[in-house]
Each structure stands twice: as structure tokens, then as C-alpha cells.
Design a protein around this motif. Structure first.
Motif, PDB file in Angstrom:
ATOM      1  N   LYS A  23       0.824  -1.217   0.000  1.00 23.93           N
ATOM      2  CA  LYS A  23       0.000   0.000   0.000  1.00 23.93           C
ATOM      3  C   LYS A  23       0.853   1.259   0.000  1.00 23.93           C
ATOM      4  CE  LYS A  23      -4.237  -1.879   1.812  1.00 23.93           C
ATOM      5  NZ  LYS A  23      -4.826  -2.418   3.023  1.00 23.93           N
ATOM      6  N   ALA A  24       2.090   1.162   0.464  1.00 22.74           N
ATOM      7  CA  ALA A  24       3.006   2.313   0.438  1.00 22.74           C
ATOM      8  C   ALA A  24       4.135   2.050  -0.554  1.00 22.74           C
ATOM      9  CB  ALA A  24       3.560   2.581   1.832  1.00 22.74           C
ATOM     10  N   LYS A  60       4.144  -3.431  -8.827  1.00 22.46           N
ATOM     11  CA  LYS A  60       4.401  -2.021  -9.127  1.00 22.46           C
ATOM     12  C   LYS A  60       5.755  -1.513  -8.626  1.00 22.46           C
ATOM     13  CE  LYS A  60       1.897   2.308  -8.908  1.00 22.46           C
ATOM     14  NZ  LYS A  60       0.727   3.026  -8.431  1.00 22.46           N
ATOM     15  N   GLY A  65      11.324   4.069  -1.911  1.00 22.87           N
ATOM     16  CA  GLY A  65      12.160   4.992  -1.145  1.00 22.87           C
ATOM     17  C   GLY A  65      11.990   4.836   0.341  1.00 22.87           C
ATOM     18  N   ILE A  68       8.363   8.681   3.368  1.00 23.10           N
ATOM     19  CA  ILE A  68       8.409  10.150   3.379  1.00 23.10           C
ATOM     20  C   ILE A  68       7.668  10.715   4.599  1.00 23.10           C
ATOM     21  CG2 ILE A  68       7.800  12.236   2.066  1.00 23.10           C
ATOM     22  CD1 ILE A  68       8.209  10.479  -0.502  1.00 23.10           C
ATOM     23  N   LEU A  71      10.082  11.016   7.276  1.00 22.70           N
ATOM     24  CA  LEU A  71      11.161  11.995   7.040  1.00 22.70           C
ATOM     25  C   LEU A  71      10.728  13.409   7.402  1.00 22.70           C
ATOM     26  CD1 LEU A  71      12.516  10.885   3.523  1.00 22.70           C
ATOM     27  CD2 LEU A  71      13.390  10.246   5.775  1.00 22.70           C
ATOM     28  N   LEU A  82      18.605   8.507  11.307  1.00 25.02           N
ATOM     29  CA  LEU A  82      17.927   7.698  10.278  1.00 25.02           C
ATOM     30  C   LEU A  82      18.906   7.297   9.185  1.00 25.02           C
ATOM     31  CD1 LEU A  82      14.487   7.781   8.907  1.00 25.02           C
ATOM     32  CD2 LEU A  82      16.220   8.426   7.223  1.00 25.02           C
ATOM     33  N   PHE A 107       9.196   0.359  -9.306  1.00 20.15           N
ATOM     34  CA  PHE A 107       9.885   1.552  -8.810  1.00 20.15           C
ATOM     35  C   PHE A 107      11.021   1.198  -7.853  1.00 20.15           C
ATOM     36  CE2 PHE A 107       5.603   3.405  -9.713  1.00 20.15           C
ATOM     37  CZ  PHE A 107       6.011   4.379 -10.631  1.00 20.15           C
ATOM     38  N   GLY A 110      14.957   6.551  -4.613  1.00 14.50           N
ATOM     39  CA  GLY A 110      15.554   6.957  -3.340  1.00 14.50           C
ATOM     40  C   GLY A 110      16.165   5.761  -2.626  1.00 14.50           C
ATOM     41  N   GLY A 111      15.677   5.490  -1.407  1.00 11.62           N
ATOM     42  CA  GLY A 111      16.191   4.356  -0.637  1.00 11.62           C
ATOM     43  C   GLY A 111      16.068   3.024  -1.361  1.00 11.62           C
ATOM     44  N   GLU A 114      19.005   2.902  -3.550  1.00  9.61           N
ATOM     45  CA  GLU A 114      20.171   2.747  -2.661  1.00  9.61           C
ATOM     46  C   GLU A 114      20.280   1.303  -2.147  1.00  9.61           C
ATOM     47  OE1 GLU A 114      18.719   6.186  -0.447  1.00  9.61           O
ATOM     48  OE2 GLU A 114      20.731   7.040  -0.613  1.00  9.61           O
ATOM     49  N   PRO A 133      15.197  10.604  -6.420  1.00  2.00           N
ATOM     50  CA  PRO A 133      14.379  11.814  -6.560  1.00  2.00           C
ATOM     51  C   PRO A 133      14.424  12.766  -5.361  1.00  2.00           C
ATOM     52  CG  PRO A 133      12.993   9.988  -5.910  1.00  2.00           C
ATOM     53  CD  PRO A 133      14.393   9.447  -5.983  1.00  2.00           C
ATOM     54  N   GLU A 134      15.330  12.521  -4.397  1.00  2.58           N
ATOM     55  CA  GLU A 134      15.262  13.228  -3.110  1.00  2.58           C
ATOM     56  C   GLU A 134      15.277  14.750  -3.225  1.00  2.58           C
ATOM     57  OE1 GLU A 134      17.102  10.546  -3.677  1.00  2.58           O
ATOM     58  OE2 GLU A 134      17.056   9.192  -1.967  1.00  2.58           O
ATOM     59  N   ILE A 139      15.472  17.274   0.022  1.00  2.31           N
ATOM     60  CA  ILE A 139      16.485  16.553   0.809  1.00  2.31           C
ATOM     61  C   ILE A 139      17.483  15.916  -0.151  1.00  2.31           C
ATOM     62  CG2 ILE A 139      14.978  16.142   2.800  1.00  2.31           C
ATOM     63  CD1 ILE A 139      14.571  13.259   1.722  1.00  2.31           C
ATOM     64  N   PRO A 141      19.888  12.097  -0.985  1.00  4.18           N
ATOM     65  CA  PRO A 141      19.939  10.669  -0.656  1.00  4.18           C
ATOM     66  C   PRO A 141      20.670  10.475   0.678  1.00  4.18           C
ATOM     67  CG  PRO A 141      20.578  11.031  -2.943  1.00  4.18           C
ATOM     68  CD  PRO A 141      20.495  12.387  -2.301  1.00  4.18           C
ATOM     69  N   TYR A 143      20.878   7.073   2.240  1.00  2.02           N
ATOM     70  CA  TYR A 143      21.238   5.667   2.483  1.00  2.02           C
ATOM     71  C   TYR A 143      22.382   5.239   1.558  1.00  2.02           C
ATOM     72  CZ  TYR A 143      16.963   5.033   5.327  1.00  2.02           C
ATOM     73  OH  TYR A 143      15.984   5.115   6.299  1.00  2.02           O
TER      74      TYR A 143
HETATM   75  N1  CAA Z   1       6.966   6.971   1.390  1.00  6.25           N
HETATM   76  C1  CAA Z   1       5.729   6.849   1.890  1.00  6.25           C
HETATM   77  N2  CAA Z   1       4.650   6.539   1.142  1.00  6.25           N
HETATM   78  C2  CAA Z   1       4.849   6.352  -0.173  1.00  6.25           C
HETATM   79  C3  CAA Z   1       6.097   6.469  -0.767  1.00  6.25           C
HETATM   80  C4  CAA Z   1       7.219   6.783   0.082  1.00  6.25           C
HETATM   81  N3  CAA Z   1       8.473   6.873  -0.391  1.00  6.25           N
HETATM   82  N4  CAA Z   1       5.992   6.237  -2.084  1.00  6.25           N
HETATM   83  C5  CAA Z   1       4.692   5.973  -2.320  1.00  6.25           C
HETATM   84  N5  CAA Z   1       3.988   6.042  -1.165  1.00  6.25           N
HETATM   85  C6  CAA Z   1       2.562   5.828  -0.976  1.00  6.25           C
HETATM   86  C7  CAA Z   1       1.742   7.013  -1.494  1.00  6.25           C
HETATM   87  O1  CAA Z   1       1.689   8.044  -0.531  1.00  6.25           O
HETATM   88  C8  CAA Z   1       0.401   6.351  -1.745  1.00  6.25           C
HETATM   89  O2  CAA Z   1      -0.250   6.205  -0.500  1.00  6.25           O
HETATM   90  P1  CAA Z   1      -1.860   6.465  -0.401  1.00  6.25           P
HETATM   91  O3  CAA Z   1      -2.486   5.449  -1.329  1.00  6.25           O
HETATM   92  O4  CAA Z   1      -2.152   6.227   1.035  1.00  6.25           O
HETATM   93  O5  CAA Z   1      -2.075   7.874  -0.871  1.00  6.25           O
HETATM   94  C9  CAA Z   1       0.782   4.958  -2.202  1.00  6.25           C
HETATM   95  O6  CAA Z   1       2.133   4.740  -1.775  1.00  6.25           O
HETATM   96  C10 CAA Z   1       0.739   4.819  -3.723  1.00  6.25           C
HETATM   97  O7  CAA Z   1       1.549   5.840  -4.268  1.00  6.25           O
HETATM   98  P2  CAA Z   1       1.021   6.859  -5.400  1.00  6.25           P
HETATM   99  O8  CAA Z   1      -0.456   7.032  -5.297  1.00  6.25           O
HETATM  100  O9  CAA Z   1       1.859   8.079  -5.335  1.00  6.25           O
HETATM  101  O10 CAA Z   1       1.339   5.990  -6.710  1.00  6.25           O
HETATM  102  P3  CAA Z   1       1.651   6.551  -8.169  1.00  6.25           P
HETATM  103  O11 CAA Z   1       1.638   5.368  -9.073  1.00  6.25           O
HETATM  104  O12 CAA Z   1       0.780   7.695  -8.507  1.00  6.25           O
HETATM  105  O13 CAA Z   1       3.154   7.098  -8.074  1.00  6.25           O
HETATM  106  C11 CAA Z   1       5.475   7.028  -7.406  1.00  6.25           C
HETATM  107  C12 CAA Z   1       4.214   6.221  -7.798  1.00  6.25           C
HETATM  108  C13 CAA Z   1       5.968   7.820  -8.618  1.00  6.25           C
HETATM  109  C14 CAA Z   1       6.548   6.022  -6.993  1.00  6.25           C
HETATM  110  C15 CAA Z   1       5.127   7.975  -6.253  1.00  6.25           C
HETATM  111  O14 CAA Z   1       4.469   7.250  -5.223  1.00  6.25           O
HETATM  112  C16 CAA Z   1       6.313   8.661  -5.654  1.00  6.25           C
HETATM  113  O15 CAA Z   1       6.836   9.590  -6.229  1.00  6.25           O
HETATM  114  N6  CAA Z   1       6.743   8.191  -4.450  1.00  6.25           N
HETATM  115  C17 CAA Z   1       7.842   8.823  -3.730  1.00  6.25           C
HETATM  116  C18 CAA Z   1       9.181   8.461  -4.346  1.00  6.25           C
HETATM  117  C19 CAA Z   1      10.292   9.190  -3.611  1.00  6.25           C
HETATM  118  O16 CAA Z   1      10.367  10.394  -3.613  1.00  6.25           O
HETATM  119  N7  CAA Z   1      11.194   8.415  -3.005  1.00  6.25           N
HETATM  120  C20 CAA Z   1      12.308   8.963  -2.253  1.00  6.25           C
HETATM  121  C21 CAA Z   1      11.971   8.997  -0.790  1.00  6.25           C
HETATM  122  S1  CAA Z   1      13.171   9.883   0.136  1.00  6.25           S
HETATM  123  C22 CAA Z   1      14.450   8.810   0.392  1.00  6.25           C
HETATM  124  O17 CAA Z   1      14.428   7.680  -0.063  1.00  6.25           O
HETATM  125  C23 CAA Z   1      15.567   9.374   1.221  1.00  6.25           C
HETATM  126  C24 CAA Z   1      16.720   8.514   1.490  1.00  6.25           C
HETATM  127  O18 CAA Z   1      17.565   8.287   0.667  1.00  6.25           O
HETATM  128  C25 CAA Z   1      16.908   7.988   2.833  1.00  6.25           C
END
Ligand code: CAA
Length: 260
Positions: A23-24, A60, A65, A68, A71, A82, A107, A110-111, A114, A133-134, A139, A141, A143
Motif C-alpha cells: 500500500k506504500a 508495481k 524509497g 516520506i 522523514l 535515520l 519503482f 531513493g532508498g 540505494e 528523486p530526493e 532533501i 539521498p 542511504y
Molecule cells: N513513502 C511513503 N509513502 C509512499 C512512498 C514513500 N516513499 N511512495 C509511495 N507512497 C505511498 C503514497 O503516498 C500512496 O499512498 P496512499 O495510497 O495512502 O495515498 C501509495 O504509496 C501509492 O503511491 P502513489 O499514489 O503516489 O502511486 P503513483 O503510481 O501515482 O506514483 C510514485 C508512484 C511515482 C513512486 C510515487 O508514489 C512517488 O513519487 N513516491 C515517492 C518516491 C520518492 O520520492 N522516493 C524517495 C523517498 S526519500 C528517500 O528515499 C531518502 C533517502 O535516501 C533515505
């Protein structure tokens, strides 16, 4: 051991570790990171296991990542903690005696990217989207992405990907050396298993030593790496498996490795 957000299955010397928060999109929250630590230790302690395939639940995402939601509430010390926790898990995977294969089934952002980069080998399905995409979240990356990505694809390409935040296709990732092979989605896991079985059939100590030497190449200059290889080569030549492997070749039979 029972886990809530990951699944662990074992088939002989192969383990499949599936991150399961569909779901996430399998985002890495504190619970997933904690369970990955515990599962990795469980697999390292199981002396039958030699190769681990890491993948994501569903069709999917591999891992979208770090979580978020977690974060956005972090202050500086929280951010450092973290980052340190995720980095040390990925370090453990990268430097483990187990061989880690990332099966990137969607997909890997991000993490997720990593985590895949901390694995020894990256295989992707045709629908994979990979990137860091951070900066789009304001922010960077945390990790290990700023360090492993340039080592895999070069400084310029790492900057292009990280500074634009663009996610790339599996074919582009293959072209730049971010993944090693691309398969149709239904073929990803079967092909990952075939590669795992090839590795499992080889001399266990030789596989571990070769991994250590190749890791050393990324962490030392050429001279230091060459010296390290001499030491590992000497040690492997003294194993029973090296005698068995070379003798089996000369006798035109399959080697019977014992892992010693
Ligand atoms: N954290 C928390 N929740 C996330 C998530 C994440 N990284 N990525 C997706 N989700 C959740 C969404 O919030 C959504 O939840 P709800 O149904 O409760 O609204 C669910 O997963 C499905 O996601 P989308 O509806 O957004 O799905 P989409 O097909 O429209 O898009 C996606 C897919 C392009 C991957 C989009 O979800 C997205 O951009 N996600 C974030 C990607 C991202 O920025 N990752 C980097 C995180 S920061 C990091 O990783 C830092 C580090 O190095 C430590």
C-alpha cells in the motif's frame, strides 16, 4: 521468526526476501528497516543459505524509497540517526558473506535505488523505474546514494540523475551500468533464481573471497586492491575446495565443493 512487513522464504541455499508494504509501494519505514536487520542476521546465521534475492511485493514497486511520512518530522539529529541506521544495514548487506541479488520489479526510487546498489548484482524488470528523486523533496539521498551511484555509473551521470531527480527506465539503467540485466516482468524472478543457482554451484569460499576482492576495488587504489587480491588468492589456494575444483577439472568431472 515472524515479520510484519517482509517475507522470507528459503529454497535450499537460496533465500528470497520480499519487502511487503504494497500500500506504500514498499517504502522503507522504521519497521521495515528493523525487520530487514533481523532477517539479514537470521539468514547470515543460517549456514545453509548462500544467496539472497531481494525483491518487492506486488507488480508495481521494488521499493519507492524511505518512508516520506517519517522523514518530514525529522530534525538534524533525527536525520543523522535515520541515515546512519539505513547506511549501516546496507553496509551489512554489501559486506556480507551472503551474495545479494536485487530483483527490481518496478519503482526503485531513493532508498530503493540505494538498497539495490548495496546488493552485489542488480536485475530489473522491463517496467522498472530507477532514480534518486530526493532533491525534489528538498532533501538528499541518505542511504549511501551519493557514494555508491558515482562508483557505479560515474560522477557526471550520478550528478545528472541526482540533481534532476529523474527516474530512468530499465533499458537506460542497463545502458549506464546501473543494472546488469533486464527481463520481462514474469521472467525476473525465474532468471534471478537461475543466476543464484549458478553462484550456489561454485566454490563457496571462492565466491566469498571474490566478492571481498571486488568490493576492495571500490574502496582502495589499484595498488592496494592488487595487494589485497594477492592475500585472498593465497588464502583460497590453501582450501580443500580449491584442490577439489582444480582436480575435478583435470579429471573432467563436476566438482563436489564442501565450503572449506
Ligand atoms: N513513502 C511513503 N509513502 C509512499 C512512498 C514513500 N516513499 N511512495 C509511495 N507512497 C505511498 C503514497 O503516498 C500512496 O499512498 P496512499 O495510497 O495512502 O495515498 C501509495 O504509496 C501509492 O503511491 P502513489 O499514489 O503516489 O502511486 P503513483 O503510481 O501515482 O506514483 C510514485 C508512484 C511515482 C513512486 C510515487 O508514489 C512517488 O513519487 N513516491 C515517492 C518516491 C520518492 O520520492 N522516493 C524517495 C523517498 S526519500 C528517500 O528515499 C531518502 C533517502 O535516501 C533515505
Amino acid at each position: 521468526m515472524e515479520y510484519k512487513s517482509i517475507l522470507v522464504s528459503k529454497e535450499g541455499a537460496l533465500a528470497i526476501l520480499t519487502i511487503s508494504r504494497p500500500k506504500a509501494l514498499n517504502a522503507l519505514n522504521a519497521e521495515v528497516i528493523g525487520e530487514l536487520y533481523a532477517a539479514w542476521k537470521e539468514l547470515e546465521d543460517d549456514k545453509n543459505i548462500r544467496v539472497v534475492i531481494i525483491t518487492g511485493d506486488g507488480e508495481k514497486a521494488f521499493v519507492a524509497g524511505a518512508d516520506i511520512g517519517e522523514l518530514k518530522v525529522l530534525d538534524s539529529l533525527g536525520g543523522m540517526a535515520l541515515s546512519q541506521r539505513g547506511q549501516s544495514l546496507f553496509w551489512k548487506i554489501e559486506n556480507s558473506n551472503l551474495i545479494a541479488i536485487a530483483a527490481i520489479n518496478g519503482f526503485a526510487l531513493g532508498g530503493g535505488c540505494e538498497l539495490a546498489m548495496a546488493c552485489d548484482i542488480r536485475l530489473a524488470s522491463e517496467n522498472a523505474k530507477i532514480g534518486q528523486p530526493e532533491v525534489g523533496l528538498g532533501i538528499i539521498p541518505g542511504y549511501g546514494g551519493t557514494q555508491r551511484l558515482p562508483r557505479l555509473v560515474g560522477k557526471g551521470m550520478a550528478k545528472l540523475l541526482t540533481l534532476t531527480g529523474d527516474a530512468i527506465s530499465a533499458d537506460e539503467a542497463l545502458r549506464i551500468g546501473l543494472v546488469e540485466k533486464v527481463f520481462a516482468p514474469v521472467e525476473l524472478l525465474p532468471e534471478a533464481k537461475k543466476i543464484a543457482e549458478k553462484i550456489i554451484a561454485k566454490g563457496p569460499e571462492a565466491v566469498k573471497a571474490a566478492k571481498r576482492c571486488i568490493n576492495a576495488a571500490a574502496n582502495s587504489n589499484l595498488d592496494g586492491g592488487m595487494r589485497y587480491e594477492i592475500i585472498e588468492f593465497g588464502a583460497i589456494c590453501a582450501t580443500q575446495d580449491s584442490t577439489e575444483g582444480t582436480t575435478a577439472f583435470m579429471e573432467k568431472r563436476k566438482a563436489d565443493f564442501k565450503g572449506r
